[in-house]
Design an enzyme around this catalytic site. Sequence first.
Site, PDB file in Angstrom:
ATOM      1  N   CYS A 165       0.867  -1.244   0.120  1.00  0.00           N
ATOM      2  CA  CYS A 165       0.082  -0.023   0.079  1.00  0.00           C
ATOM      3  C   CYS A 165       0.854   1.163   0.091  1.00  0.00           C
ATOM      4  CB  CYS A 165      -0.908   0.142   1.254  1.00  0.00           C
ATOM      5  SG  CYS A 165      -2.224   1.114   1.260  1.00  0.00           S
ATOM      6  N   CYS A 182       7.682   4.207   5.900  1.00  0.00           N
ATOM      7  CA  CYS A 182       6.899   3.889   4.814  1.00  0.00           C
ATOM      8  C   CYS A 182       7.536   3.491   3.372  1.00  0.00           C
ATOM      9  CB  CYS A 182       6.068   4.935   4.725  1.00  0.00           C
ATOM     10  SG  CYS A 182       6.743   6.539   4.458  1.00  0.00           S
TER      11      CYS A 182
HETATM   12  S1  SF4 Z   1       0.463   4.567   5.733  1.00  0.00           S
HETATM   13 FE1  SF4 Z   1       0.954   3.417   3.818  1.00  0.00          FE
HETATM   14  S2  SF4 Z   1      -0.159   1.432   4.382  1.00  0.00           S
HETATM   15 FE2  SF4 Z   1      -1.144   3.092   5.683  1.00  0.00          FE
HETATM   16  S3  SF4 Z   1      -2.851   3.910   4.300  1.00  0.00           S
HETATM   17 FE3  SF4 Z   1      -1.094   5.081   4.032  1.00  0.00          FE
HETATM   18  S4  SF4 Z   1      -0.085   4.125   2.219  1.00  0.00           S
HETATM   19 FE4  SF4 Z   1      -1.588   2.818   2.886  1.00  0.00          FE
END
Ligand code: SF4
Length: 236
Positions: free
Chosen positions: A123, A232
């Site tokens: 993600c 991240c």
């Molecule tokens: S922090 Fe990373 S895993 Fe969580 S919603 Fe945002 S993009 Fe997605």
Amino acid sequence: MTAVQEERTTDELKALAEQAGRDLEDASALEILRWAAGAFGGRFCVTSSMEDAVVAHLASRALPGVDVVFLDTGYHFEETIGTRDAVEAVMNVNVITLTPRQTVAEQDAEYGPRLHDRDPDLCCALRKVRPLEEGLRGYLAWATGLRREESPTRAGTPVVGWDEKRRKVKISPIARWTQDDMDAYVAEHGVLTNPLLTDGYASVGCAPCTRRVLEGQDARAGRWAGRGKTECGLHG
Ligand code: SF4
């Protein structure tokens, strides 16, 4: 430009970054940003999560109208979007909002809902890492708000270093700052901050992956809490 020239330019940039990291270790944040403004001009930007506007404010003093790049993952708290809008409205900066290739709905359709719970690395790769890589292409250098005391993974952050992954100069002008330094700068200059910082959040990211922190926990303990993930991928 030939491949050899590009290579030499990259080597020169890398050497410049490493030398500046040594020379500027004891310099103030504003001195570091003035160096960056002189070295890179308009090919330098600040990235901001809109947790606060401290680095954007400092950079606007060094380079009025500086580009401030914000990643809109589609999962932000409304307070974060509000902070972005306020920064755009009142500060002498050029806010650039980057978005992922897919909306959240499109991502859900392809990968299934709540990918952040099942595979947060993927993600983040889709919604943060790739858009930033694409958005930074035109720049030679980027500045971040990383601070050494935020977490063990950030303890070795240089004030100026080489971002090998993106082959750019990476500047962390407030790397040495403590939370007291942050609070003092915000108070002295009336800098915009995300309202969530006064609501129990010590670090603000995407809503599904951010929790309030407990007294005594480090600032990033509320990010991906309980999932064994601390970064991240933007800074690794
Ligand atoms: S922090 Fe990373 S895993 Fe969580 S919603 Fe945002 S993009 Fe997605």
